[in-house]
Design a protein around this motif. Structure first.
Motif, PDB file in Angstrom:
ATOM      1  N   GLY A 273      -2.747  12.362  75.976  1.00 41.14           N
ATOM      2  CA  GLY A 273      -3.307  12.232  74.960  1.00 41.14           C
ATOM      3  C   GLY A 273      -4.514  12.808  74.426  1.00 41.14           C
ATOM      4  N   TYR A 274      -4.839  12.709  73.079  1.00 47.37           N
ATOM      5  CA  TYR A 274      -6.067  13.553  72.460  1.00 47.37           C
ATOM      6  C   TYR A 274      -6.767  12.700  71.412  1.00 47.37           C
TER       7      TYR A 274
ATOM      8  N   GLY B  73       0.316  11.263  67.086  1.00 46.18           N
ATOM      9  CA  GLY B  73      -0.860  12.249  67.042  1.00 46.18           C
ATOM     10  C   GLY B  73      -2.277  11.756  67.580  1.00 46.18           C
ATOM     11  N   PRO B  74      -3.359  12.291  66.767  1.00 55.50           N
ATOM     12  CA  PRO B  74      -4.861  11.853  67.351  1.00 55.50           C
ATOM     13  C   PRO B  74      -5.290  10.633  67.086  1.00 55.50           C
TER      14      PRO B  74
ATOM     15  N   THR C 123     -13.492  17.238  71.895  1.00 57.93           N
ATOM     16  CA  THR C 123     -12.436  16.388  72.169  1.00 57.93           C
ATOM     17  C   THR C 123     -12.452  15.593  73.428  1.00 57.93           C
ATOM     18  N   GLU C 124     -11.686  14.517  73.244  1.00 59.74           N
ATOM     19  CA  GLU C 124     -11.471  13.563  74.533  1.00 59.74           C
ATOM     20  C   GLU C 124      -9.871  13.704  74.745  1.00 59.74           C
TER      21      GLU C 124
ATOM     22  N   GLY D 171      -0.924   2.263  75.572  1.00 64.34           N
ATOM     23  CA  GLY D 171      -0.853   3.592  76.070  1.00 64.34           C
ATOM     24  C   GLY D 171      -0.870   4.762  74.894  1.00 64.34           C
ATOM     25  N   PRO D 172      -0.991   6.093  75.243  1.00 64.50           N
ATOM     26  CA  PRO D 172      -1.112   7.047  74.378  1.00 64.50           C
ATOM     27  C   PRO D 172       0.465   7.246  73.873  1.00 64.50           C
ATOM     28  N   GLN D 173       0.295   7.406  72.426  1.00 69.84           N
ATOM     29  CA  GLN D 173       1.413   7.586  71.436  1.00 69.84           C
ATOM     30  C   GLN D 173       1.233   9.063  70.764  1.00 69.84           C
ATOM     31  N   GLY D 174       0.540   9.942  71.413  1.00 77.17           N
ATOM     32  CA  GLY D 174       0.171  11.082  70.842  1.00 77.17           C
ATOM     33  C   GLY D 174       1.382  12.005  70.485  1.00 77.17           C
ATOM     34  N   THR D 175       2.297  12.253  71.064  1.00 73.98           N
ATOM     35  CA  THR D 175       3.433  13.085  70.775  1.00 73.98           C
ATOM     36  C   THR D 175       4.368  12.533  69.837  1.00 73.98           C
ATOM     37  N   LYS D 176       4.265  11.374  69.157  1.00 77.40           N
ATOM     38  CA  LYS D 176       4.561  11.121  68.040  1.00 77.40           C
ATOM     39  C   LYS D 176       3.891  10.808  66.938  1.00 77.40           C
TER      40      LYS D 176
END
Length: 681
Positions: free
Chosen positions: A443-444, A126-127, A464-465, A119-124
């Motif tokens: 996420g991004y 990043g991209p 960007t996705e 799963g997205p881990q973007g807040t920790k």
């Protein structure tokens, strides 16, 4: 190895993971994750990350190289890289250093654990982690002197040797550990044209060192130094889908990487902890292959030289620093990442005509600057609200010179975007050993550049996705800690999904490849795992992943091309599974066996070719001679199943006049067995 003492039930130990800003145990971390520990790595005789990732549900690997070094989680992740710059969907972090897109460096000697975060881990992170991340942690230095020596032999002329040493360097002040390991194998292909059996060889050297400095009572510094030298061959594809190559100029898959990192942890006061991390990585790589798989002189060679610089500074609240009436822990931080890559590519298919030659030299530089924060608000004694935000400024500059199939190329492109990631979650600690969580994350993955000068201008750049992911999970420990279970369900929507498309140039073995925001997709599924000491001598482990990942819409710039709308996305098997047992017969013998496998999956989003589903049987037997010596006999893929790790569908057979599209596959490893002797002190 676990063993029982005085007939007491064996309890599974707590595992500390680094999936969040604050270290926690795996069972108290509100994210779907799989942890592969040292004992499991060694029991499989595993040398590289590709040999253990089948243990994680909803995870897949794409090879197309000497190793499976492109990763997919929940049906998302890049499948390959040639001359085009790409941004990964799955991050690879080794001892805190970003090795994304450098999967050949993921060797396993002296690695304590592998964590797969789904799963997205973007807040920790990043991209680089819209789909998830894989983190690897090597053994930490200890006060006591420790040494490990290991040697192994196996089929296909496999041999390896490693040593790790650690302990106190300066009493009460400096600890250190260093390891060096070499692994060699002839590989699993026979080249009949050259009369060689080592054109798909593995030749890998890894050096790691760690130092922990207790600078003051409140300040600890950690230093990491790594050197990875991969000198592998690449000769995997054949016209008859066999393990007998006919190529006259097999390729290579090499990587020479040096990396350094320093971390600081400062207890600034009873209220605040300051943490910082800085790293530098330099990697030079060559990826080449025989383009026709025969005795023509078609060939591709891609050289890259890459420098990464990163810095992160975080402030975290300690107990006295909680805010909002002592109810909320907080984290704030800044992040800076610079990547500077130089490349040189030569693609020569002149057996099809004098214009089928591409020569490009260029640079690709990216800069990421981010600010982030997270609040963990204790609404009640058992209920925590998690809210996180990350704002990131992304800039990319691409430039090349040369020509693409007789077309001059002088591409210059810039990308500048502000990216936004977010997380909102609820964690409910129902009991001491039962955690229920839900989360909504955004996420991004930043946009990028297609470097092919023959593409129209509107296809030279993609955007960007973004992805919204809703997840709920239940983590539990039962039967006095002898049974641990995890269950997670997720539903994700990908917007402006970046897809990789390709089309064969008529009458040649060459392709036009490009990325585009062609799709919207829905990814939903379930991940479950269990670890159970049925008795103090018998253990069962298992995992199951179910995945429905389909394109809701798909708009290919070429309206005549294959359209996968409504279909499962590439490299997204509908199910993955693993079931294993461990039997501790006495203090000396341990027997292990497992079955792992996955459903069939599509090789690409640009055609309908699929792999076959498969199940692999693995086993090992350990003999502990005394507290120092251990002998292990192991075997992977005992039934010698053929299975694919990469596939293509195109016309490459001269017998059909290069007019008939056919499926071509790269095989995973056949049956491989060996023996490993380890000495621990």
């Amino acid at each position: 190895m676990f063993s029982a003492e005085e007939n007491e039930a064996v309890k599974l130990p707590d595992v500390v993971v680094s999936a969040d800003f604050r270290p926690s145990t795996a069972q108290k971390t509100a994210v779907s994750l799989t942890e592969v520990k040292r004992e499991t790595i060694e029991a499989r005789g595993a040398q590289h990350l590709e040999e253990v990732l089948n243990l994680a549900p909803n995870v897949n690997i794409s090879a197309g190289a000497s190793r499976g070094r492109f990763f997919q989680i929940r049906g998302m992740g890049i499948l390959s890289q040639y001359d085009n710059p790409v941004n990964p969907s799955v991050g690879l972090i080794i001892d805190g250093i970003d090795f994304s897109r450098l999967g050949g460096a993921a060797t396993l000697f002296d690695i304590d654990s592998v964590e797969v975060l789904q799963g997205p881990q973007g807040t920790k992170l990043g991209p680089n982690a819209i789909a998830g991340a894989i983190t690897m942690r090597s053994a930490e230095p200890t006060k006591e002197f420790k040494m490990r020596a290991q040697a192994g032999l196996g089929e296909y002329n496999t041999r390896n040797l490693g040593v790790a040493v650690g302990g106190t360097i300066v009493e009460d002040q400096l600890l250190g550990r260093a390891s060096i390991y070499t692994h060699k194998s002839d590989g699993y292909m026979q080249n009949d044209t050259l009369g060689r059996d080592d054109t798909q060889k593995q030749d890998e050297l890894t050096f790691r060192s760690k130092f922990k400095l207790f600078a003051t009572e409140d300040l600890t510094l950690d230093f990491t130094l790594m050197h990875v030298n991969v000198n592998n061959g690449y000769d995997a594809f054949t016209l008859d889908n066999s393990r007998h190559s006919q190529s006259n100029q097999p390729g290579v898959d090499t990587q020479n990487t040096n990396a350094f990192a320093v971390k600081a942890n400062w207890q600034a006061s009873d209220a605040v902890i300051i943490q910082s991390e800085a790293s530098y990585l330099n990697s030079s790589s060559t990826y080449s292959f025989d383009g026709d798989w025969r005795t023509e002189n078609d060939f591709e060679k891609h050289n890259r030289d890459r420098d990464n610089y990163s810095f992160e500074l975080r402030a975290l609240s300690d107990k006295a620093g909680r805010i909002f009436n002592d109810s909320t822990d907080w984290t704030i931080g800044v992040y800076r990442f610079v990547q500077d890559e130089k490349f040189n590519s030569r693609v020569d298919y002149r057996s099809f005509g004098p214009d089928e030659l591409t020569q490009l030299t260029g640079t690709y530089k990216t800069e990421n600057t981010a600010v982030f924060g997270q609040l963990d608000s204790h609404l009640t004694e058992k209920l925590i609200l998690v809210s996180g935000l990350r704002v990131e400024d992304f800039n990319a500059n691409y430039a090349d010179t040369g020509f693409v199939r007789a077309t001059p190329s002088n591409v210059k492109k810039n990308v500048s975007e502000v990216l936004l990631g977010a997380k909102l979650g609820l964690n409910y600690q129902a009991q001491a050993n039962q955690l229920i969580y839900t989360s909504l994350t955004r996420g991004y993955k930043p946009g990028g550049i297609n470097n092919n000068a023959t593409l129209p201008q509107n296809q030279r750049q993609f955007n960007t996705e973004y992805m919204w992911n809703f997840e709920t999970g239940f983590k539990s420990s039962w039967l006095d800690g002898t049974l641990v279970t995890n269950l997670a369900a997720f539903y994700a929507k990908r917007l402006d999904a970046q897809t990789q498309s390709s089309a064969q140039i008529s009458g040649t073995g060459n392709f036009v490849e490009f990325y585009d925001n062609a799709a919207r997709a829905t990814h939903q599924g379930v991940e479950a795992s269990m670890d159970w000491f049925v008795t103090d001598q018998f253990r069962m482990l298992g995992s199951l992943g179910l995945l429905d990942a389909k394109f809701d819409s798909y708009q290919n710039p070429d309206s005549t091309a294959y359209n996968p709308q409504g279909r499962q996305v590439a490299h997204a098997p509908r199910y993955t599974f693993n079931l294993g047992t461990e039997y501790y017969t006495n203090e000396k013998w341990t027997l292990r066996a497992n079955v792992e496998g996955k459903d069939a999956f599509y090789f690409s989003d640009s055609n309908s070719a699929k792999s076959n589903g498969y199940a692999l049987l693995n086993a090992s037997a350990d003999y502990q001679y005394d507290k120092h010596w251990k002998v292990r006999v192991w075997a992977r893929n005992i039934l010698d199943k053929d299975y694919a790790t990469r596939g293509f569908f195109f016309a490459n057979n001269p017998a059909n006049g290069f007019l008939v599209d056919e499926k071509y596959i790269q095989y995973g490893e056949p049956r491989v067995a060996g023996v490993t002797v380890t000495y621990d002190y």
